[in-house]
Design a protein around this motif. Structure first.
Motif, short mmCIF file in Angstrom:
data_model
loop_
_atom_site.label_atom_id
_atom_site.label_comp_id
_atom_site.label_asym_id
_atom_site.label_seq_id
_atom_site.Cartn_x
_atom_site.Cartn_y
_atom_site.Cartn_z
N ARG A 155 0.83 -1.20 0.00
CA ARG A 155 0.00 0.00 0.00
C ARG A 155 0.86 1.25 0.00
O ARG A 155 1.89 1.29 0.67
CB ARG A 155 -0.94 0.01 1.21
CG ARG A 155 -2.08 -1.00 1.10
CD ARG A 155 -2.80 -1.21 2.41
NE ARG A 155 -4.03 -1.96 2.23
CZ ARG A 155 -4.08 -3.28 2.04
NH1 ARG A 155 -2.96 -3.98 2.04
NH2 ARG A 155 -5.24 -3.89 1.88
N ARG A 156 0.40 2.25 -0.73
CA ARG A 156 1.10 3.53 -0.79
C ARG A 156 0.08 4.65 -0.69
O ARG A 156 -1.08 4.50 -1.09
CB ARG A 156 1.87 3.67 -2.11
CG ARG A 156 2.92 2.61 -2.36
CD ARG A 156 3.67 2.90 -3.65
NE ARG A 156 4.61 1.84 -4.00
CZ ARG A 156 5.82 1.73 -3.50
NH1 ARG A 156 6.25 2.62 -2.61
NH2 ARG A 156 6.62 0.74 -3.87
N LEU A 157 0.52 5.79 -0.17
CA LEU A 157 -0.36 6.96 -0.15
C LEU A 157 -0.73 7.38 -1.57
O LEU A 157 0.10 7.30 -2.48
CB LEU A 157 0.33 8.14 0.54
CG LEU A 157 0.31 8.18 2.06
CD1 LEU A 157 1.22 9.29 2.56
CD2 LEU A 157 -1.10 8.39 2.59
N ILE A 158 -1.96 7.81 -1.75
CA ILE A 158 -2.36 8.37 -3.04
C ILE A 158 -1.44 9.54 -3.38
O ILE A 158 -1.15 10.39 -2.53
CB ILE A 158 -3.83 8.84 -3.00
CG1 ILE A 158 -4.76 7.62 -2.99
CG2 ILE A 158 -4.16 9.75 -4.17
CD1 ILE A 158 -6.22 7.97 -2.88
N GLY A 159 -0.97 9.57 -4.60
CA GLY A 159 -0.07 10.64 -5.02
C GLY A 159 1.39 10.24 -4.96
O GLY A 159 2.27 11.03 -5.32
N THR A 185 1.78 14.35 7.93
CA THR A 185 3.10 13.91 8.38
C THR A 185 3.75 12.98 7.37
O THR A 185 4.93 13.14 7.02
CB THR A 185 2.99 13.20 9.74
OG1 THR A 185 2.43 14.10 10.70
CG2 THR A 185 4.36 12.74 10.22
N GLN A 186 2.98 11.99 6.88
CA GLN A 186 3.54 11.04 5.92
C GLN A 186 3.91 11.71 4.61
O GLN A 186 4.93 11.39 4.00
CB GLN A 186 2.54 9.90 5.66
CG GLN A 186 2.27 9.04 6.88
CD GLN A 186 1.04 9.48 7.65
OE1 GLN A 186 0.86 10.68 7.89
NE2 GLN A 186 0.21 8.53 8.02
N TYR A 187 3.06 12.66 4.17
CA TYR A 187 3.39 13.36 2.93
C TYR A 187 4.65 14.21 3.10
O TYR A 187 5.48 14.31 2.20
CB TYR A 187 2.23 14.24 2.48
CG TYR A 187 1.15 13.46 1.75
CD1 TYR A 187 1.41 12.85 0.53
CD2 TYR A 187 -0.14 13.35 2.28
CE1 TYR A 187 0.42 12.14 -0.13
CE2 TYR A 187 -1.13 12.64 1.61
CZ TYR A 187 -0.84 12.03 0.41
OH TYR A 187 -1.82 11.32 -0.24
N ALA A 188 4.79 14.81 4.27
CA ALA A 188 5.99 15.61 4.53
C ALA A 188 7.24 14.73 4.48
O ALA A 188 8.28 15.15 3.97
CB ALA A 188 5.88 16.29 5.89
N GLU A 189 7.13 13.50 4.98
CA GLU A 189 8.26 12.58 4.93
C GLU A 189 8.64 12.23 3.49
O GLU A 189 9.79 11.91 3.20
CB GLU A 189 7.92 11.30 5.70
CG GLU A 189 7.80 11.52 7.21
CD GLU A 189 7.28 10.30 7.94
OE1 GLU A 189 6.90 9.33 7.26
OE2 GLU A 189 7.23 10.33 9.19
N GLY A 191 8.28 14.47 1.15
CA GLY A 191 8.58 15.74 0.51
C GLY A 191 7.48 16.24 -0.39
O GLY A 191 7.75 16.95 -1.38
N LEU A 192 6.23 15.92 -0.08
CA LEU A 192 5.11 16.31 -0.93
C LEU A 192 4.20 17.30 -0.20
O LEU A 192 3.53 16.95 0.78
CB LEU A 192 4.29 15.08 -1.33
CG LEU A 192 4.96 14.13 -2.33
CD1 LEU A 192 4.15 12.86 -2.49
CD2 LEU A 192 5.14 14.81 -3.67
N ALA A 193 4.17 18.53 -0.69
CA ALA A 193 3.25 19.54 -0.18
C ALA A 193 1.92 19.40 -0.90
O ALA A 193 1.84 18.81 -1.98
CB ALA A 193 3.83 20.94 -0.40
N VAL A 194 0.88 19.97 -0.31
CA VAL A 194 -0.44 19.85 -0.91
C VAL A 194 -0.47 20.47 -2.30
O VAL A 194 -1.16 19.99 -3.21
CB VAL A 194 -1.52 20.47 0.01
CG1 VAL A 194 -1.31 21.98 0.15
CG2 VAL A 194 -2.92 20.16 -0.51
N LEU A 198 -1.93 18.78 -5.79
CA LEU A 198 -2.94 19.43 -6.61
C LEU A 198 -2.44 19.63 -8.04
O LEU A 198 -3.18 19.40 -9.01
CB LEU A 198 -3.32 20.79 -6.00
CG LEU A 198 -4.07 20.71 -4.66
CD1 LEU A 198 -4.18 22.10 -4.03
CD2 LEU A 198 -5.46 20.11 -4.86
N GLN A 199 -1.19 20.03 -8.20
CA GLN A 199 -0.61 20.21 -9.53
C GLN A 199 -0.53 18.89 -10.27
O GLN A 199 -0.80 18.82 -11.48
CB GLN A 199 0.77 20.84 -9.42
CG GLN A 199 0.76 22.30 -8.98
CD GLN A 199 2.14 22.81 -8.62
OE1 GLN A 199 3.15 22.11 -8.78
NE2 GLN A 199 2.21 24.03 -8.12
#
Length: 272
Positions: A155-159, A185-189, A191-194, A198-199
């Motif tokens: 499993r992986r985070l969407i994106g 927190t997981q996205y920050a790990e 290196g993915l900002a919102v 979105l882009q």
């Protein structure tokens, strides 16, 4: 008058169901119950209230409530102390009773084998599960060099990952932002900002596909994915992993044509 005090609104037992017919029954009643069940499943992480289900389904409030009560009694839906509906144990257990291979795999495996044989690369079936995508299946291609970036069941985070980025193209900005907020927190790990998510969603939507290079920090590895919808709510993507050195524009174009043709043959509309 029957009053559901927990929702704070009066519900009346009426002979009709708000659509000019008798009590909800037969196939129409089944379809409406399944419609509610799908909407509950879509919002399962945080739950959904009766009022929202009524707005989204267009059903009469009394009919929606009556059907939900039946689903709760049969344990396909749960209702908690905050009046939020979520999937119940029976809805979850049904999936665990499926024989192997599952209907999903029976549908996709022949397609994935053809893509792997013609294209030569490893093919992944990634399906959305809440805020994640999981690898439902993997088929190794005919090329002697195997790029195995994701294992079955992983499993992986969407994106994140090619398939997970392609799926962003099927989602609206508000939903993407909400997923990022829940997993900041997981996205920050990663290196993915919102703004990046979105882009990526805009790019996947405009291109109808997702191309990645050096995915998962592996230099020289490229990916290509096309997202699709199954029914009203289910989302997934077919993706391949290959070597950057053999992934020029012409090959990207051929792979896209191949994957789009195969998805349409399954009765699925590739993301546009």
């Amino acid at each position: 008058m029957i009053e559901d005090k927990r929702d704070g609104d009066a519900l009346r037992e009426a002979p009709g169901d708000g659509h000019g017919e008798g009590p909800a029954r037969g196939t129409q009643s089944v379809r409406r119950a399944l419609q509610l069940l799908r909407r509950v499943a879509k919002c399962n992480d945080h739950g959904i209230k009766l009022a929202q289900l009524v707005r989204e389904s267009g059903l009469d409030r009394a009919t929606a409530y009556r059907l939900l009560c039946c689903l709760v009694d049969e344990q396909f839906v749960d209702r908690d102390a905050e009046h939020l509906y979520r999937l119940g144990p029976q809805a979850v257990l049904l999936g665990s009773l499926l024989p192997q291979p599952t209907p999903l795999l029976r549908r996709f495996v022949p397609t994935m084998k053809r893509i792997g044989r013609i294209g030569g690369d490893t093919v992944f079936l990634m399906m959305r599960q809440g805020d994640l995508v999981y690898c439902a299946h993997r088929e190794e291609g005919s090329s002697p060099i195997k790029i195995l970036t994701t294992n079955i069941g992983q499993r992986r985070l969407i994106g994140t990952g090619t398939g997970g980025r392609a799926v962003l193209g099927l989602m609206d900005p508000a939903e993407i932002a909400a997923i990022h907020a829940r997993n900041a927190t997981q996205y920050a790990e990663n290196g993915l900002a919102v703004e990046q998510l979105l882009q990526t969603g805009v790019a996947a939507r405009e291109q109808g596909c997702m191309v990645t290079f050096d995915a998962f920090g592996e230099v020289g590895v490229a990916g290509f994915g096309i997202a699709f919808r199954m029914g009203e709510h289910a989302m997934g993507a077919l993706s391949i992993a290959t070597l950057t050195a053999r992934f020029g524009y012409e090959r990207q174009h051929r792979l896209r044509q191949l994957m789009e043709t195969e998805l349409r043959a399954l009765g699925l509309q590739p993301a546009q």
